[in-house]
Design a protein around this motif. Structure first.
Motif, PDB file in Angstrom:
ATOM      1  N   GLU A  43      -5.299   9.531   1.880  1.00 56.59           N
ATOM      2  CA  GLU A  43      -6.527   8.836   1.741  1.00 56.59           C
ATOM      3  C   GLU A  43      -7.814   9.390   2.064  1.00 56.59           C
ATOM      4  O   GLU A  43      -7.945   9.520   3.627  1.00 56.59           O
ATOM      5  CB  GLU A  43      -6.511   7.521   1.926  1.00 56.59           C
ATOM      6  CG  GLU A  43      -7.625   6.438   1.661  1.00 56.59           C
ATOM      7  CD  GLU A  43      -7.352   5.199   2.016  1.00 56.59           C
ATOM      8  OE1 GLU A  43      -6.395   4.668   2.215  1.00 56.59           O
ATOM      9  OE2 GLU A  43      -8.630   4.535   2.367  1.00 56.59           O
ATOM     10  N   LYS A  68      -5.498  -5.633  -0.451  1.00 60.12           N
ATOM     11  CA  LYS A  68      -6.925  -5.036  -0.108  1.00 60.12           C
ATOM     12  C   LYS A  68      -7.753  -6.213   0.519  1.00 60.12           C
ATOM     13  O   LYS A  68      -7.643  -7.312   0.967  1.00 60.12           O
ATOM     14  CB  LYS A  68      -7.480  -4.761  -1.225  1.00 60.12           C
ATOM     15  CG  LYS A  68      -6.827  -3.648  -2.018  1.00 60.12           C
ATOM     16  CD  LYS A  68      -7.284  -2.318  -0.724  1.00 60.12           C
ATOM     17  CE  LYS A  68      -6.713  -0.907  -1.333  1.00 60.12           C
ATOM     18  NZ  LYS A  68      -6.793   0.316  -0.468  1.00 60.12           N
ATOM     19  N   ASP A 105       0.579  -1.250  -0.039  1.00 62.69           N
ATOM     20  CA  ASP A 105       0.026   0.008   0.011  1.00 62.69           C
ATOM     21  C   ASP A 105       0.976   1.232  -0.050  1.00 62.69           C
ATOM     22  O   ASP A 105       2.122   1.156   0.359  1.00 62.69           O
ATOM     23  CB  ASP A 105      -0.969   0.072   1.177  1.00 62.69           C
ATOM     24  CG  ASP A 105      -2.008   0.733   1.207  1.00 62.69           C
ATOM     25  OD1 ASP A 105      -2.283   1.575  -0.042  1.00 62.69           O
ATOM     26  OD2 ASP A 105      -3.139   0.528   1.807  1.00 62.69           O
ATOM     27  N   ASP A 140      -9.131   4.135  -4.009  1.00 62.48           N
ATOM     28  CA  ASP A 140      -8.544   5.021  -2.969  1.00 62.48           C
ATOM     29  C   ASP A 140      -8.802   6.182  -3.510  1.00 62.48           C
ATOM     30  O   ASP A 140      -8.217   6.393  -4.540  1.00 62.48           O
ATOM     31  CB  ASP A 140      -7.390   4.730  -2.255  1.00 62.48           C
ATOM     32  CG  ASP A 140      -7.452   3.497  -1.276  1.00 62.48           C
ATOM     33  OD1 ASP A 140      -8.349   2.851  -1.103  1.00 62.48           O
ATOM     34  OD2 ASP A 140      -6.232   3.307  -0.707  1.00 62.48           O
TER      35      ASP A 140
HETATM   36 MG   LIG Z   1      -4.923   3.149   1.255  1.00 66.79          MG
END
Ligand SMILES: [Mg+2]
Ligand SMILES: [Mg+2]
Lengths: 441, 441
Positions: A364, A337, A310, A355
């Protein structure tokens, strides 16, 4: 005082006339035979002017000896003044004191600087200062705008429970509650519940407090925060991205239109908000990674990005700095995810997720996805993630009985407020922030 | 199917034209060479008609063998029909099946009667039935109306914390939460917190979940319920009663105007709602007691009422049966009521408080009061009630610094929904009710 009641925010409607304000003294300056009291009434602040010759000696003395935050009923004539922050000043005619704060126990938040701990300890009083009041009014406007947008687009509010029975994704960040001898947990998201209401009502949303028992002390984390989560039956990832960009654009436009005075009080650079208009740039995860690799090669980013992770905070900041509006990063590798995300039929190693990264390094603000529609695949994923199948039987029911493609996202209100207001820390975005070290007042 | 997407609630806009519905099969009747499938799409239900000759044998067979709650994309032409509950029927042209519920695992909520436990255990599916869906849409309308009314009248939403530090009025009905080694409690009311935001912003409200760990199993009690609480600086009891009656009238009018179809689905007698218009009758506690004594003397009430008590359920039902709209009972003896209520200056043995009793035996839906403004009196009351003074220092600060008369009330959403919908039990007023014995799903 027979002068009609007015509020400071709408005092312009009474220009040239006398009004009554129910207010508090925010500040008082003296200059020779002139007093300049600044009043606040919860809707804004206004400066009064009191020439010694214009009032009785008794009234002059009463105003002159007023203390900060004393409650007062003020009568005065409204006068336009281009130099005044709100465009108007008040020629004070009378002040009646409701409660006078004694000199020996003055209002704790004086106009000098105070440390954060002191301010948070006195949050019930700190919120009276113009900057904090303005932020809270903007927060209320964002909440209202979010609800209006969803209501007007056919989404039905359905409140998911706060007290939930089972731990879904590990219990380490959950707050346990003793429920008549059973163990319950405070919700982290209404998503699973509103997937069921979406299949009942078509388009739904939840809007409520969520909780995370995270031991992190960052400027982005609260243990108690509010989330708005639309969930949409018969909608796919493209529908969801369209919804997200229109939703955010609507929120920003509402605040610009209706809270201009408050944005001015907090010193927000509104030019940075005026560009926030749909459509937003859409970037595949792989394209974002290429952008980061390129930046690293050019020496613009310190650390190389490892594919499949991420994004970290510096990554998000770099990506968002390349655009003048929020960016929608979609189709992450499924492994990064959550278990419930629908794989991309074009290449199942990607998830149909998005996102939304806010500009100016705010990171985010929205995370969403299309949800797995297939019973068999969802069951497999639950097992692969070592989640308790029993606890998910009701959730699997949604795929047993009339399963449809459906999608939803969550937006954390405090992060959205922090970004739109341009704040350093989310603790100022909510009346009484809850953090690792604070649960008082 | 190129027919435009429509929703059942607004299908009248497409009269005479073909539309596409994203739906589920609610029911199917067969009569000779005719099929009558009933579809639902979350906005309502509509009956389709399929003459055997009008479609291909394949489509006819596909519809004929559809199972309850199978998800389907339906194309058909909209036809006005006065006999149809919603005013329209659909001449079905095609049905595409998204997911067919297998015969051997049918949808659990068949169209026959089911017991309450079974329905609550399948609440995630029960909400799909027309009656439950209609109630949830009405709930959403009431929430929206409450927020619109307060927003449009200058009240600013301020969210109080859910996690609170100290037990204010005894811990027996509080849910404790372990907060990083400290003990916290789930909120029972945002009132004390929004008194502080009212002194910052003038007119405020909170709207969120509240919790009560009560071991009672009545048709009026949930352990988790939503409350809306306006709080108003510089306002007294009369202002508050005016607000309450206008607020309730607005909610009822909104539901009558915007949710007429849903009220019809649940069979609500709307004549009983059409009389709900401000002003509401105002009765002093003493006048209500006289009314009860009179009723007892006439044999209309079984038990005599003991002066100084709060009203019981039969008392409330009797009083409210005397009027065609909610009644505002004000000025209870101070001893019955909470410690923070302002005494009546005309006779301090009464509190400046009001309870609003709903008609038709639904009991108290609003409780409110003017709050004590005096530091000394509030401190005395806290001590008299044996409450921990330490925990209330921040609350006392509101009387130290710019204290003003202020008033507020709380309305429980679920009780309001139960009354407006005419429901037997509050468990149907919220998507996932939490009660003494139920925290699943
Ligand atoms: Mg994220
Ligand atoms: Mg009562």
């Amino acid at each position: 005082a027979n002068a009609p009641l007015a509020t400071i925010a709408r005092i312009g409607e009474h220009e040239g006339h006398s009004v009554t304000l129910r207010a508090w003294l925010y500040n008082l300056r003296e200059s020779g035979k002139l007093l300049f009291p600044i009043f606040r009434d919860g809707s804004g602040t206004i400066q009064g002017i009191v020439p010694k010759a214009a009032v009785t000696p008794e009234i002059f003395e009463r105003i002159k000896t007023l203390t900060q935050e004393s409650s007062v009923i003020v009568t005065g004539k409204v006068r336009a003044d281009k130099r005044a922050p709100g465009g108007y000043e008040l020629d004070v005619e009378n002040v009646e004191v409701v409660q006078r704060v004694p000199e020996d126990t003055p209002f704790p938040i004086s106009l000098k600087e105070h440390g954060t701990d002191f301010l948070m300890e006195h949050r019930h009083l700190w919120i009276r200062t113009p900057r904090q009041s303005a932020i809270l009014r903007i927060r209320a406007e964002i909440v209202k705008a979010a609800r209006d947008f969803l209501d007007d687009n056919g989404f039905i509010l359905t409140d998911p429970p706060i007290l939930t029975p089972a731990a879904c994704e590990g219990t380490s960040t959950l707050f346990p509650v003793e429920y008549f001898g059973d163990e319950a947990f405070l919700t982290q998201s209404g998503q699973l519940y509103i997937e069921s209401t979406a299949l009942a009502l078509g388009k739904v949303y939840s809007f409520g407090p969520t909780f995370r028992a995270e031991k992190s002390k960052t400027r982005r984390h609260l243990t108690e925060f509010w989330m708005v989560e639309p969930e949409w039956a018969y909608a796919g990832l493209d529908d969801l991205m369209g919804l997200a960009e229109n939703f955010i654009s609507f929120l920003v436009d509402r605040v610009l239109t209706r809270r201009a005075a408050d944005l001015k009080v907090i010193g927000r650079d509104t030019a940075k908000l005026e560009t926030i208009k749909a459509p937003f740039p859409r970037l595949r995860y792989d394209e974002a990674v290429a952008m980061l690799n390129d930046a690293h090669a050019k020496g613009l980013l310190e650390n190389p990005f490892e594919y499949g992770n991420d994004f970290g905070s510096p990554d998000e900041t770099y990506i968002s700095s390349q655009f003048d509006r929020p960016i929608m990063v979609h189709r992450y590798p499924a492994g990064v995810k959550a278990f419930y995300m629908e794989p991309d039929p074009d290449d199942p190693k990607y998830a149909l997720c998005v996102d939304v990264l806010a500009p100016e390094g705010y990171g985010e603000i929205i995370g969403g996805s299309q949800r797995i529609a297939s019973y068999d695949l969802l069951k497999t994923r639950i097992e692969e993630h070592n989640l308790p199948l029993d606890a998910f039987q009701w959730y699997l029911d949604l795929r047993r009985y009339g399963s449809v493609p459906h999608s939803g996202f969550g937006m954390g209100i405090e992060r959205a407020v922090a970004w739109i207001c341009g704040l350093e820390h989310v603790r100022e975005t909510i009346p009484f922030a809850r953090t690792l070290n604070r649960i008082y007042p």
